[in-house]
Design a protein around this motif. Sequence first.
Motif, PDB file in Angstrom:
ATOM      1  N   VAL A   1       0.878  -1.155   0.010  1.00  0.00           N
ATOM      2  CA  VAL A   1      -0.156   0.004  -0.036  1.00  0.00           C
ATOM      3  C   VAL A   1       1.017   1.157  -0.071  1.00  0.00           C
ATOM      4  CG1 VAL A   1      -2.074   0.976   0.868  1.00  0.00           C
ATOM      5  CG2 VAL A   1      -1.775  -1.375   1.379  1.00  0.00           C
ATOM      6  N   ASP A   2       1.700   1.365  -0.873  1.00  0.00           N
ATOM      7  CA  ASP A   2       2.774   2.345  -1.015  1.00  0.00           C
ATOM      8  C   ASP A   2       2.233   3.571  -1.995  1.00  0.00           C
ATOM      9  OD1 ASP A   2       4.907   4.025  -0.955  1.00  0.00           O
ATOM     10  OD2 ASP A   2       6.161   2.748  -2.373  1.00  0.00           O
ATOM     11  N   ALA A   3       1.054   4.141  -1.358  1.00  0.00           N
ATOM     12  CA  ALA A   3       0.444   5.155  -2.189  1.00  0.00           C
ATOM     13  C   ALA A   3       0.222   6.525  -1.454  1.00  0.00           C
ATOM     14  CB  ALA A   3      -0.985   4.704  -2.472  1.00  0.00           C
ATOM     15  N   GLY A   4       1.131   6.704  -0.463  1.00  0.00           N
ATOM     16  CA  GLY A   4       1.071   8.030   0.445  1.00  0.00           C
ATOM     17  C   GLY A   4      -0.109   8.196   1.165  1.00  0.00           C
ATOM     18  N   LEU A   5      -1.028   7.214   1.665  1.00  0.00           N
ATOM     19  CA  LEU A   5      -2.265   7.363   2.063  1.00  0.00           C
ATOM     20  C   LEU A   5      -2.240   8.095   3.336  1.00  0.00           C
ATOM     21  CD1 LEU A   5      -4.382   4.147   1.436  1.00  0.00           C
ATOM     22  CD2 LEU A   5      -4.234   6.298   0.136  1.00  0.00           C
ATOM     23  N   GLU A   6      -0.936   7.708   4.246  1.00  0.00           N
ATOM     24  CA  GLU A   6      -0.669   8.364   5.695  1.00  0.00           C
ATOM     25  C   GLU A   6      -0.542   9.921   5.536  1.00  0.00           C
ATOM     26  OE1 GLU A   6       1.055   6.213   3.925  1.00  0.00           O
ATOM     27  OE2 GLU A   6       1.642   4.485   5.124  1.00  0.00           O
ATOM     28  N   ASP A   7      -0.473  10.576   4.462  1.00  0.00           N
ATOM     29  CA  ASP A   7       0.161  12.018   3.871  1.00  0.00           C
ATOM     30  C   ASP A   7      -1.250  12.654   3.678  1.00  0.00           C
ATOM     31  OD1 ASP A   7       2.702  11.623   4.854  1.00  0.00           O
ATOM     32  OD2 ASP A   7       3.293  11.065   2.498  1.00  0.00           O
ATOM     33  N   TYR A   8      -2.481  11.988   3.346  1.00  0.00           N
ATOM     34  CA  TYR A   8      -3.634  12.617   3.008  1.00  0.00           C
ATOM     35  C   TYR A   8      -3.864  13.429   4.311  1.00  0.00           C
ATOM     36  CZ  TYR A   8      -5.003   9.645  -0.941  1.00  0.00           C
ATOM     37  OH  TYR A   8      -5.113   8.995  -2.056  1.00  0.00           O
ATOM     38  N   VAL A   9      -4.937  14.517   3.919  1.00  0.00           N
ATOM     39  CA  VAL A   9      -5.384  15.617   4.677  1.00  0.00           C
ATOM     40  C   VAL A   9      -6.969  15.461   4.670  1.00  0.00           C
ATOM     41  CG1 VAL A   9      -3.400  17.069   4.711  1.00  0.00           C
ATOM     42  CG2 VAL A   9      -5.323  17.376   3.203  1.00  0.00           C
ATOM     43  N   CYS A  10      -7.709  15.685   5.572  1.00  0.00           N
ATOM     44  CA  CYS A  10      -9.045  15.703   5.743  1.00  0.00           C
ATOM     45  C   CYS A  10      -9.612  17.152   5.634  1.00  0.00           C
ATOM     46  CB  CYS A  10      -9.610  15.105   7.028  1.00  0.00           C
ATOM     47  SG  CYS A  10      -9.476  13.251   7.242  1.00  0.00           S
ATOM     48  N   LEU A  11     -10.536  17.027   4.567  1.00  0.00           N
ATOM     49  CA  LEU A  11     -11.100  18.532   4.191  1.00  0.00           C
ATOM     50  C   LEU A  11     -12.461  18.119   4.959  1.00  0.00           C
ATOM     51  CD1 LEU A  11     -10.290  18.910   0.359  1.00  0.00           C
ATOM     52  CD2 LEU A  11      -9.016  19.725   2.626  1.00  0.00           C
ATOM     53  N   VAL A  12     -13.087  19.277   5.291  1.00  0.00           N
ATOM     54  CA  VAL A  12     -14.381  19.283   6.029  1.00  0.00           C
ATOM     55  C   VAL A  12     -15.207  20.324   5.504  1.00  0.00           C
ATOM     56  CG1 VAL A  12     -13.885  18.067   8.095  1.00  0.00           C
ATOM     57  CG2 VAL A  12     -13.918  20.274   8.246  1.00  0.00           C
ATOM     58  N   ASP A  13     -16.665  20.388   5.546  1.00  0.00           N
ATOM     59  CA  ASP A  13     -17.369  21.412   5.197  1.00  0.00           C
ATOM     60  C   ASP A  13     -18.087  21.618   6.559  1.00  0.00           C
ATOM     61  OD1 ASP A  13     -19.190  23.401   4.263  1.00  0.00           O
ATOM     62  OD2 ASP A  13     -20.455  21.890   3.372  1.00  0.00           O
ATOM     63  N   ASP A  14     -17.627  22.522   7.280  1.00  0.00           N
ATOM     64  CA  ASP A  14     -18.250  23.102   8.619  1.00  0.00           C
ATOM     65  C   ASP A  14     -19.083  24.345   8.031  1.00  0.00           C
ATOM     66  OD1 ASP A  14     -19.056  24.337  10.716  1.00  0.00           O
ATOM     67  OD2 ASP A  14     -17.186  23.904  12.025  1.00  0.00           O
ATOM     68  N   PRO A  15     -20.447  24.110   8.114  1.00  0.00           N
ATOM     69  CA  PRO A  15     -21.127  25.322   7.445  1.00  0.00           C
ATOM     70  C   PRO A  15     -21.515  26.470   8.533  1.00  0.00           C
ATOM     71  CG  PRO A  15     -22.601  23.508   8.233  1.00  0.00           C
ATOM     72  CD  PRO A  15     -21.172  22.913   8.354  1.00  0.00           C
ATOM     73  N   ARG A  16     -21.019  26.309   9.638  1.00  0.00           N
ATOM     74  CA  ARG A  16     -21.345  27.320  10.687  1.00  0.00           C
ATOM     75  C   ARG A  16     -20.591  28.534  10.376  1.00  0.00           C
ATOM     76  NH1 ARG A  16     -20.377  23.690  15.843  1.00  0.00           N
ATOM     77  NH2 ARG A  16     -18.873  22.952  14.419  1.00  0.00           N
ATOM     78  N   SER A  17     -21.147  29.784  10.330  1.00  0.00           N
ATOM     79  CA  SER A  17     -20.447  30.996   9.782  1.00  0.00           C
ATOM     80  C   SER A  17     -19.405  31.476  10.663  1.00  0.00           C
ATOM     81  CB  SER A  17     -21.447  32.185   9.805  1.00  0.00           C
ATOM     82  OG  SER A  17     -22.389  32.414  11.037  1.00  0.00           O
ATOM     83  N   GLU A  18     -19.250  31.013  11.798  1.00  0.00           N
ATOM     84  CA  GLU A  18     -18.331  31.544  13.030  1.00  0.00           C
ATOM     85  C   GLU A  18     -16.813  30.759  12.473  1.00  0.00           C
ATOM     86  OE1 GLU A  18     -20.754  28.850  15.483  1.00  0.00           O
ATOM     87  OE2 GLU A  18     -21.026  30.312  13.911  1.00  0.00           O
ATOM     88  N   HIS A  19     -16.979  29.858  11.759  1.00  0.00           N
ATOM     89  CA  HIS A  19     -15.814  29.082  11.332  1.00  0.00           C
ATOM     90  C   HIS A  19     -15.405  29.303  10.055  1.00  0.00           C
ATOM     91  CE1 HIS A  19     -17.077  25.931  14.823  1.00  0.00           C
ATOM     92  NE2 HIS A  19     -16.718  27.175  15.306  1.00  0.00           N
ATOM     93  N   PRO A  20     -14.567  30.049   9.781  1.00  0.00           N
ATOM     94  CA  PRO A  20     -14.057  30.537   8.490  1.00  0.00           C
ATOM     95  C   PRO A  20     -13.535  29.575   7.623  1.00  0.00           C
ATOM     96  CG  PRO A  20     -12.306  31.064  10.014  1.00  0.00           C
ATOM     97  CD  PRO A  20     -13.352  30.677  10.842  1.00  0.00           C
ATOM     98  N   LYS A  21     -13.663  29.498   6.322  1.00  0.00           N
ATOM     99  CA  LYS A  21     -13.328  28.479   5.380  1.00  0.00           C
ATOM    100  C   LYS A  21     -11.768  28.595   5.182  1.00  0.00           C
ATOM    101  CE  LYS A  21     -17.048  26.757   4.438  1.00  0.00           C
ATOM    102  NZ  LYS A  21     -17.617  25.250   5.040  1.00  0.00           N
ATOM    103  N   GLY A  22     -10.918  27.886   4.712  1.00  0.00           N
ATOM    104  CA  GLY A  22      -9.399  27.937   4.623  1.00  0.00           C
ATOM    105  C   GLY A  22      -8.744  28.101   5.845  1.00  0.00           C
ATOM    106  N   HIS A  23      -9.247  27.408   6.990  1.00  0.00           N
ATOM    107  CA  HIS A  23      -8.699  27.396   8.354  1.00  0.00           C
ATOM    108  C   HIS A  23      -8.751  26.058   8.832  1.00  0.00           C
ATOM    109  CE1 HIS A  23      -8.973  31.796   7.991  1.00  0.00           C
ATOM    110  NE2 HIS A  23      -8.143  31.744   9.029  1.00  0.00           N
ATOM    111  N   LYS A  24      -7.707  25.459   9.707  1.00  0.00           N
ATOM    112  CA  LYS A  24      -7.828  24.277  10.099  1.00  0.00           C
ATOM    113  C   LYS A  24      -8.771  24.356  11.493  1.00  0.00           C
ATOM    114  CE  LYS A  24      -3.568  23.102  11.048  1.00  0.00           C
ATOM    115  NZ  LYS A  24      -2.398  22.255  11.499  1.00  0.00           N
ATOM    116  N   ILE A  25      -9.405  23.298  11.616  1.00  0.00           N
ATOM    117  CA  ILE A  25     -10.075  23.200  12.878  1.00  0.00           C
ATOM    118  C   ILE A  25      -9.568  21.678  13.605  1.00  0.00           C
ATOM    119  CG2 ILE A  25     -12.115  24.453  12.340  1.00  0.00           C
ATOM    120  CD1 ILE A  25     -13.698  22.041  11.770  1.00  0.00           C
ATOM    121  N   ALA A  26      -9.700  21.673  14.876  1.00  0.00           N
ATOM    122  CA  ALA A  26      -9.399  20.317  15.556  1.00  0.00           C
ATOM    123  C   ALA A  26     -10.457  20.410  16.772  1.00  0.00           C
ATOM    124  CB  ALA A  26      -7.959  20.511  16.091  1.00  0.00           C
TER     125      ALA A  26
END
Length: 446
Positions: A252-277
């Motif tokens: 499984v040498d395809a770099g899956l471990e280096d993937y990132v998770c994109l989310v759609d948090d639709p709440r207006s107080e959480h700006p797009k283009g920023h990380k959340i945790a």
Amino acid sequence: MSENLQPLGKEQLAQMRESFDEHDAHRVAMNAVTGAGINEVARNYDKSRLLQRRFSVTVDNGDVTSQEHSGRCWLFSSLNVARFIAKKSMNLKEFEFSQNYAMYYDKLERINYFLQDVAELVRSGETSDSRLIQHLLNDVMGDGGQWTMAMNLYKKYGAVPKDLFPETASSRNTSEMNVHLRSLLHQAVAHMYENTGDIDAIVKTTLEAGHRVLTIHLGTPPTSFDWEWTDKDDNFHRDGEITPQEFWKKYVDAGLEDYVCLVDDPRSEHPKGHKIAIEHLGNVVGGDATEYLNVPVDFMKDMARRILSEESIPVWFGADCHPMMDRKNGAWATDLFEYGRVYDFDFDLDKEERVRYNDSAMNHAMAFVGVDVADDGTTTRRWRVENSWGCKIADKGYFTMEDSWFSEFVYEVAVPKSMLPAEYQEALKKPAIKLPAWDPMGALAR
């Protein structure tokens, strides 16, 4: 109870009954739903029959898997992505990783994560009745998880073929095992608060007990194995003795471990283009933090389309799978059922309101294995989904999702970091906006 609260009175009840009986449509709906069920009555006939199940791009991943009576969809779906790659590496028509192996180490690591996390909170003075402690106690030892949590496991423990660590009665149906593990950890927390000077010993004793419980239920996972296989061209291969970690890295040498998770948090107080945790969310101590990059849902669609079209690899995603789902026929569409017409009531919450008021959250993980793209080459119309609910439903286990449903109920996709534009690459380097443990974006796929 406040004196201002108004009880339901006889006159009000009589008025509602009278109003119900005055409308013939209400009685017709009652007669139909009591006999056939709401989904049979509310089904949008035109949408159901006209929803196309053909795709301009498909990635064939073979027979679907089945998580049976467990909440392991995030492990199944991530391993479904990995098995597609492994099948190509080994020229196999069919192959399946051991989901039992992955769950064994997830449970063991999660026991340790929980014990270490709560021990630190107890030492810091967090009270046993605080919202945080009560949330952690309530949520402990479920089966759910996230993409990053899965990658933490594969990076540390690798993976093994399913026939070398097969399913057990408890991996197929995790409820009884989870009850005992949950009680074990609840007891540990009680003892921590009662004996703050013995916390380290309590952690050690409980971790050892958890290991015993898991091994009794799931078996002893292999640390190495002889790997031999015959490929789809009937050629025999022998790899000799190999560890699970070596097996993962080699096939499984395809770099899956280096993937990132994109989310759609639709709440207006959480700006797009920023990380959340999400605070206190994880499984492997010392593993990668569970973080997401908040982006517009159309960007998520474009990334999923590109991965399917350009990389020919399935795409892991998380969604709220229940709304507007035809489980038997395997379909999702925002107008697949006309509940409002049957109930004579308008359901008008949008995606942001559904998240804000606890009406919707990510609860199931699957993999995109196809997409239908309009003639412009970029506009997506519908999606083919590999589920993990077995082959007796839908199109032998594969579902069809209308594109508008993606917009409303898909919350997360895992994508290669290298495919992100420069501004999102930079955003990943910045600190994440920390959300509390109970935030809906911390919901786990089950």
